[in-house]
Enzyme design. Structure first.
Site, mmCIF file in Angstrom:
data_model
loop_
_atom_site.group_PDB
_atom_site.id
_atom_site.type_symbol
_atom_site.label_atom_id
_atom_site.label_comp_id
_atom_site.label_asym_id
_atom_site.label_seq_id
_atom_site.Cartn_x
_atom_site.Cartn_y
_atom_site.Cartn_z
ATOM 1 N N SER A 185 -81.010 -42.853 11.946
ATOM 2 C CA SER A 185 -80.937 -41.455 11.509
ATOM 3 C C SER A 185 -82.096 -41.193 10.564
ATOM 4 O O SER A 185 -82.623 -42.142 9.954
ATOM 5 C CB SER A 185 -79.603 -41.234 10.774
ATOM 6 O OG SER A 185 -79.638 -40.005 10.082
ATOM 7 N N TYR A 240 -73.222 -43.263 4.435
ATOM 8 C CA TYR A 240 -73.780 -43.049 5.782
ATOM 9 C C TYR A 240 -75.279 -43.349 5.770
ATOM 10 O O TYR A 240 -75.795 -44.092 6.622
ATOM 11 C CB TYR A 240 -73.518 -41.611 6.238
ATOM 12 C CG TYR A 240 -74.144 -41.279 7.590
ATOM 13 C CD1 TYR A 240 -73.501 -41.596 8.780
ATOM 14 C CD2 TYR A 240 -75.389 -40.642 7.673
ATOM 15 C CE1 TYR A 240 -74.077 -41.305 10.016
ATOM 16 C CE2 TYR A 240 -75.975 -40.340 8.897
ATOM 17 C CZ TYR A 240 -75.317 -40.665 10.064
ATOM 18 O OH TYR A 240 -75.904 -40.376 11.292
HETATM 19 N N1 LIG Z 1 -75.747 -35.748 16.217
HETATM 20 C C1 LIG Z 1 -76.786 -35.862 15.418
HETATM 21 O O1 LIG Z 1 -77.433 -34.867 15.034
HETATM 22 C C2 LIG Z 1 -77.219 -37.237 14.950
HETATM 23 C C3 LIG Z 1 -78.386 -37.333 14.180
HETATM 24 C C4 LIG Z 1 -78.807 -38.587 13.753
HETATM 25 C C5 LIG Z 1 -78.085 -39.723 14.110
HETATM 26 N N2 LIG Z 1 -76.944 -39.585 14.869
HETATM 27 C C6 LIG Z 1 -76.241 -40.824 15.242
HETATM 28 O O2 LIG Z 1 -75.987 -40.817 16.636
HETATM 29 C C7 LIG Z 1 -74.795 -41.548 16.925
HETATM 30 C C8 LIG Z 1 -73.842 -40.706 17.744
HETATM 31 O O3 LIG Z 1 -73.490 -39.582 16.966
HETATM 32 P P1 LIG Z 1 -72.792 -38.280 17.567
HETATM 33 O O4 LIG Z 1 -73.469 -37.146 16.942
HETATM 34 O O5 LIG Z 1 -72.677 -38.381 19.041
HETATM 35 O O6 LIG Z 1 -71.352 -38.436 16.880
HETATM 36 P P2 LIG Z 1 -69.902 -38.015 17.349
HETATM 37 O O7 LIG Z 1 -69.956 -36.847 18.265
HETATM 38 O O8 LIG Z 1 -69.111 -37.916 16.090
HETATM 39 O O9 LIG Z 1 -69.421 -39.284 18.171
HETATM 40 C C9 LIG Z 1 -69.227 -40.505 17.514
HETATM 41 C C10 LIG Z 1 -68.587 -41.479 18.444
HETATM 42 O O10 LIG Z 1 -68.319 -42.682 17.696
HETATM 43 C C11 LIG Z 1 -66.979 -43.048 17.896
HETATM 44 N N3 LIG Z 1 -66.420 -43.695 16.709
HETATM 45 C C12 LIG Z 1 -66.388 -43.220 15.448
HETATM 46 N N4 LIG Z 1 -65.722 -44.058 14.644
HETATM 47 C C13 LIG Z 1 -65.315 -45.094 15.431
HETATM 48 C C14 LIG Z 1 -64.565 -46.269 15.206
HETATM 49 N N5 LIG Z 1 -64.064 -46.554 14.002
HETATM 50 N N6 LIG Z 1 -64.336 -47.109 16.240
HETATM 51 C C15 LIG Z 1 -64.806 -46.819 17.474
HETATM 52 N N7 LIG Z 1 -65.514 -45.728 17.754
HETATM 53 C C16 LIG Z 1 -65.772 -44.867 16.750
HETATM 54 C C17 LIG Z 1 -66.246 -41.739 18.154
HETATM 55 O O11 LIG Z 1 -65.043 -42.014 18.833
HETATM 56 P P3 LIG Z 1 -63.824 -40.953 18.773
HETATM 57 O O12 LIG Z 1 -64.368 -39.705 19.403
HETATM 58 O O13 LIG Z 1 -62.759 -41.630 19.517
HETATM 59 O O14 LIG Z 1 -63.530 -40.762 17.314
HETATM 60 C C18 LIG Z 1 -67.264 -40.997 19.003
HETATM 61 O O15 LIG Z 1 -67.164 -41.387 20.356
HETATM 62 C C19 LIG Z 1 -74.228 -41.969 15.558
HETATM 63 O O16 LIG Z 1 -74.631 -43.286 15.274
HETATM 64 C C20 LIG Z 1 -74.879 -41.004 14.589
HETATM 65 O O17 LIG Z 1 -74.976 -41.546 13.303
HETATM 66 C C21 LIG Z 1 -76.501 -38.381 15.293
#
Ligand SMILES: NC(=O)c1ccc[n+]([C@@H]2O[C@H](COP(=O)([O-])OP(=O)(O)OC[C@H]3O[C@@H](n4cnc5c(N)ncnc54)[C@H](OP(=O)(O)O)[C@@H]3O)[C@@H](O)[C@H]2O)c1
Length: 253
Positions: free
Chosen positions: A157, A170
């Site tokens: 990130s 985070y």
């Molecule tokens: N979106 C952005 O703008 C952004 C920017 C920078 C970095 N990122 C990174 O990209 C990655 C994906 O993010 P996203 O935006 O797609 O997030 P998201 O929509 O919140 O999805 C997160 C996923 O992680 C799973 N998860 C969370 N806690 C968990 C646990 N304790 N055990 C197993 N699974 C777990 C969730 O499962 P459930 O749905 O079952 O809870 C969900 O499938 C992350 O590493 C995030 O830090 C995202």
């Protein structure tokens, strides 16, 4: 090396016959990455904590006619080393190897000052975002070593490169993720066929982004589908030999 992986155009069969595990595969970027890998021929192991979400992705992959996926539910916040050894044993029996591992699951945690973050909150975020990645990677390394060429992608990130107020554990977890990636990449370089890189998706329209920026108009950010070229580049053969590097899925403006 491809200088512009965000423009990478993956051949349809890029990941044919590959076995790829994706964490957090039930929602957001992980869901899209899993479907995209399957669309390019991979058998995807869908890992996450909410079974219904994983089943929905499994069904979507099946209905599209892509290789049949597998589901492996696990709560990264509570899992211990034995759980990851069991995961290894199951995958060993089922597939015998792993060609790709996308560490994508993460939790944001409450955004507040360090001064007001209690140690339970801190430890939960570190457990899900860092410790789980360490344990899973260690347990699955023999399966990755068994593949002719394997790719590990850690998800980073912007706040894992430069700290920012109120992003607390985070942000620190993402710095640690970069450190884990660099350390592992250096250890495995030249002695295995495993490449290890990190990938910062950049602002993407998912539940996590909407929760971090509730006042933002969600559609200003791209959908996960738009950032898949770098994921495919890093998972496929065109990134062989590339290791220890930090990638951005969206070009820096
Ligand atoms: N979106 C952005 O703008 C952004 C920017 C920078 C970095 N990122 C990174 O990209 C990655 C994906 O993010 P996203 O935006 O797609 O997030 P998201 O929509 O919140 O999805 C997160 C996923 O992680 C799973 N998860 C969370 N806690 C968990 C646990 N304790 N055990 C197993 N699974 C777990 C969730 O499962 P459930 O749905 O079952 O809870 C969900 O499938 C992350 O590493 C995030 O830090 C995202």
């Amino acid at each position: 090396m491809n200088q512009q992986p965000h423009l990478y155009q993956a051949p349809d069969n890029l990941l044919a016959d590959k076995i790829i595990l994706v964490t957090g595969a039930g929602a957001g970027i992980g869901r899209t990455a899993a479907i995209s890998f399957a669309a390019h021929g991979a058998t995807v192991v869908l890992v996450g904590k909410t079974i219904e979400k994983l089943e929905a992705v499994y069904d979507e992959i099946e209905q599209a006619g892509y290789p049949q996926a597998a589901i492996y539910p696990i709560h990264l916040g509570g899992a211990v080393m034995k759980d990851y050894q069991d995961m290894h044993d199951t995958l060993q029996k089922e597939f015998g190897r792993l060609d790709g591992l996308l560490h994508n699951a993460s939790m944001l945690g409450d955004r507040k000052p360090i001064a007001q973050t209690n140690s339970d909150e801190w430890q939960e975020v570190m457990q899900v975002n860092v410790n789980a990645q360490f344990m899973m990677t260690q347990a699955l390394l023999p399966l990755l070593e068994a593949a002719p060429s394997a790719s590990i992608i850690f998800t980073s990130s912007g706040v894992g490169k430069k700290g920012r107020a109120y992003w607390g554990p985070y942000a620190v977890s993402k710095f640690a993720t970069e450190g884990l990636m660099q350390t592992l990449a250096d250890e495995l370089d030249n002695i295995t066929n495993i490449r290890v890189n990190s990938l910062n998706p950049g602002a993407t329209n998912t539940a996590m982004r909407r929760s971090a920026y509730p006042a933002e108009e969600p559609t200003v950010n791209p959908q996960p589908e738009a950032i898949m070229p770098t994921y495919l580049y890093l998972m496929g053969k065109d990134s062989e030999g590339v290791t220890g590097q930090a990638f951005d899925a969206q070009p820096k403006s």
